[in-house]
Design a protein around this motif. Sequence first.
Motif, PDB file in Angstrom:
ATOM      1  N   GLU A 146       0.828  -1.204   0.000  1.00  0.00           N
ATOM      2  CA  GLU A 146       0.000   0.000   0.000  1.00  0.00           C
ATOM      3  C   GLU A 146       0.865   1.257   0.000  1.00  0.00           C
ATOM      4  OE1 GLU A 146      -0.509  -2.638   2.036  1.00  0.00           O
ATOM      5  OE2 GLU A 146      -2.424  -3.360   1.229  1.00  0.00           O
ATOM      6  N   ALA A 179       2.456   1.510  -3.442  1.00  0.00           N
ATOM      7  CA  ALA A 179       1.426   1.839  -4.432  1.00  0.00           C
ATOM      8  C   ALA A 179       1.070   3.322  -4.394  1.00  0.00           C
ATOM      9  CB  ALA A 179       0.186   0.986  -4.209  1.00  0.00           C
ATOM     10  N   THR A 180       1.061   3.899  -3.198  1.00  0.00           N
ATOM     11  CA  THR A 180       0.783   5.333  -3.076  1.00  0.00           C
ATOM     12  C   THR A 180       1.858   6.131  -3.809  1.00  0.00           C
ATOM     13  OG1 THR A 180      -0.364   5.043  -0.980  1.00  0.00           O
ATOM     14  CG2 THR A 180       0.508   7.240  -1.437  1.00  0.00           C
ATOM     15  N   THR A 239      -0.533   3.707  -8.139  1.00  0.00           N
ATOM     16  CA  THR A 239      -1.158   2.554  -8.769  1.00  0.00           C
ATOM     17  C   THR A 239      -1.857   1.735  -7.695  1.00  0.00           C
ATOM     18  OG1 THR A 239      -0.819   0.755 -10.363  1.00  0.00           O
ATOM     19  CG2 THR A 239       0.857   1.005  -8.643  1.00  0.00           C
ATOM     20  N   ASN A 240      -2.517   0.693  -8.113  1.00  0.00           N
ATOM     21  CA  ASN A 240      -3.237  -0.174  -7.196  1.00  0.00           C
ATOM     22  C   ASN A 240      -2.254  -1.078  -6.450  1.00  0.00           C
ATOM     23  OD1 ASN A 240      -4.826  -2.564  -6.299  1.00  0.00           O
ATOM     24  ND2 ASN A 240      -6.484  -1.471  -7.344  1.00  0.00           N
TER      25      ASN A 240
END
Length: 144
Positions: free
Chosen positions: A31, A34-35, A39-40
């Motif tokens: 997470e 991804a931030t 992206t996811n």
Amino acid sequence: MSANSRLTIAAHTLAWIGLYQRQGHDVATSEQIATSANTNPVVIRRLLGELRKAGLVESRRGVGAGWSLTRELESITLLDVYDAVEPGPLFAMHRATPDQGCVVGYGIRPAMQHIYGGIEETLRAELARVTMEDVLLDVLAVPR
């Protein structure tokens, strides 16, 4: 055709984890990465799974779960990353065999394989000379 960003996202991931660990953290979460990559987290987790198979990262489960590097950034080349996330050839031939009765259909594959082979050799040599440490240093040098 759109360009493939897997190598870029994988390099982003490794550089981020490397910098995060240098800041005193043990592990990074998908997470968090991804931030940074915008992206996811699923995209990051898939890439991290491939990087783990290649021995570049490891994961910790349970309390304090996350990802860490298995080697220093200085010992990971972009070729290592490329091989982890781009297992196939750089360029592909036709899905179906071209018309072998046509002079172009007959000769296109050997001609293109020769050209592509040279390009791939050059690409691999360039990626092998750049470490993830080089990438991180370039990232940190970019004016904000």
